[in-house]
Design an enzyme around this catalytic site. Sequence first.
Site: not given
Lengths: 334, 367
Positions: B21, B137
């Site tokens: 993908v 993050d």
Amino acid sequence: MVHEKSLYEASSQYRHWRFSPAQLKTTREKLNAGAIQVISAAFETENPGSSSTVQFVTQQEELSLVKLYASKLPQLCFSSFKLPEHVCATAVTYLKRFYLRNSVMDWHPKNVMLTSLFMAAKTNNTPISIDYFLSIIPKTVQSDILELEFPIAQSLDFEFAIWHPHRALWGIYLDVQVLEDVPMDLDRIYSEAVKLIRDSWLTDAEFIYTPSQIALAALHAVSPPLALQWMRSKGGSEQLQAILLQIQKIIKEEGTVPDVEEVRDIDRRLRTCRNPAKVAGSAIYQQKKAEEERIADEKRKLKAAAAKKAFEEADPFGADLRRESSNGSTPPGK
Amino acid sequence: MDTSVKANEEREKKWAKIAKVGEGTYAVVYKAKEITTGRQVAIKKIKIGQFKDGLDMSAIREVTYLRELHHPNVIELLDVFSHKTNLNLVLEFLDADLELLIKDRSNVFLPADIKSWMAMTLRGLEFCHRNWILHRDLKPNNLLIASDGQLKLADFGLARDFSDPGARMTCQIITRWYRPAELLFGCRYYSSAVDIWSVGCIFAELMLRTPYLPGESDMDQVKTIFRAIGTPTEEEWPGHTKLPDYFAAGQFPRQPFRDLFTAASADALNLLAKFFIYDPRKRISAKEALNHPYFFALPYPTHPSKLPKSANQLAPRPLPLEELDGNTNGALSAKAAEPNKLKRKSAEAPDGPDRRVVSRRLDFTAV
């Protein structure tokens, strides 16, 4: 509220890397016997009748060899690389855990020791570039280190996070300062306990006991009254005291560097009984590599053929992108 | 013999790749399934052969921390195995992220929905912090949404532990718009408060439906923060002018949150202000935030299964694809402007002379 497990109980160390002394012994005996069996067979393939004359190393000897290499880590860590305590402790643990899954006859501990250090630096947020690493370590090439990363990672089950006794000791050191009658020489007691913990690196203590038990045992060995006073303040049990004595016994009996001459002899013998399938250049090694290459090549050809077929059958530009993304299906191109 | 090699092979055989993908320079992501159960998973294949220094730091961090963290609001690392020179991470299959939901204009967010996402984010984060792990993050793009609506913290490629007080750490972390002022001023000794600031930015973004503090550069980020929240005084944040990279970004008055967040309740505004306290020592912790009256006041948080879903879940980003930083897929064109080019440094090394900068980017142009 449900009883919440302590953080340590949730760790991979607690769940997967605790053993009884008997379990450790059985594991190592099995590894040793298994390696001997495989290597004998390999010798026979290469040169029939040759395995009977080989003097294989014993499980005890394997352990001595690993221990000797483990004992080299502190100097390397602290003097050569100026790395902190936990990197060294982690490297030692990686090395020891590796040999709960492998035999020294398959993997020589020298490079495993070096790679353990290289990896421990990374997993503890102080990575060292391979070039710098090799500039410090003599007679070692890049592949000696990098090719071992995967075998080590696999042997560790990719469980890189380690809990160490010296951290627990630091906690106790901070804790005892609020007790009454803090000894004047607390810092000396602390640094001697640190030394004992480093001795424990050479033993199986970390596989049998918790980091906090080892830390307390080290403190108790240096200053029994201080350790007991701290334990009383925390409600420690009689049972715990017995454990501390067991740990101290292990550190005393096993926490010393093995005799270098003896180990050198083992190492010399190891050269004659290493797994030929792992020694580059041997016939069996070449054979194995060729077979691997052949299989990989076949796979590549199959893949190429499949891709060619898919290409010939389908629109080479793939389906309409906009339609694909708006109707929520997966992107094309597989 | 080689028990570990065998164990690795057995692990590998448990999963079957279905389709590729996404592919980039450093990683390929596959949709896959568990053979025995048919459960959908994502396999992230990291091509280690490309890294000069062996196993790269992002992969090491992700594996190290996710191996230890098991929580409903943290992405689950189901397995790890290596194949030749590739490292494969088997992750939970999650088909959307909070950024997608925020950007999908057809969705209406009720205050109860926002409360639910905030609660799940904070629960996941509190668990990380309790385990002495900083995420470093946090942003909507890294908060993934499972099909049952559960939100999960993902992408631990910049995470690290902070159990060593006084350990010097890099300040080049957290995507700029979500980065607190102390990091912009070069603070090297920080703590869980850095993640909390990001949570504040996410909270604001959920209410505004657009990033709250979109600075154009690191310098501009400071200005953007000051313009929104006011220039901090010495009293508010003692010592901040002594930070290594401090600069005077100008005097701006504090804008009352109420002026911008017109629909927010008093509790919500109170909590928001606590996320944005300049002094990291006074900033609210994840645990305190979870005990804030906001979470106990009406409306109660929406049940995860009842939360809004994105219509184009599978389209641009069908997988928990952490590498999407900086991707330029047309469907996410708005994202291209985002300063996502956060460099994944193998920094913090006192020794290595040539520190390697790895920015992992997945390129979807092939899709």
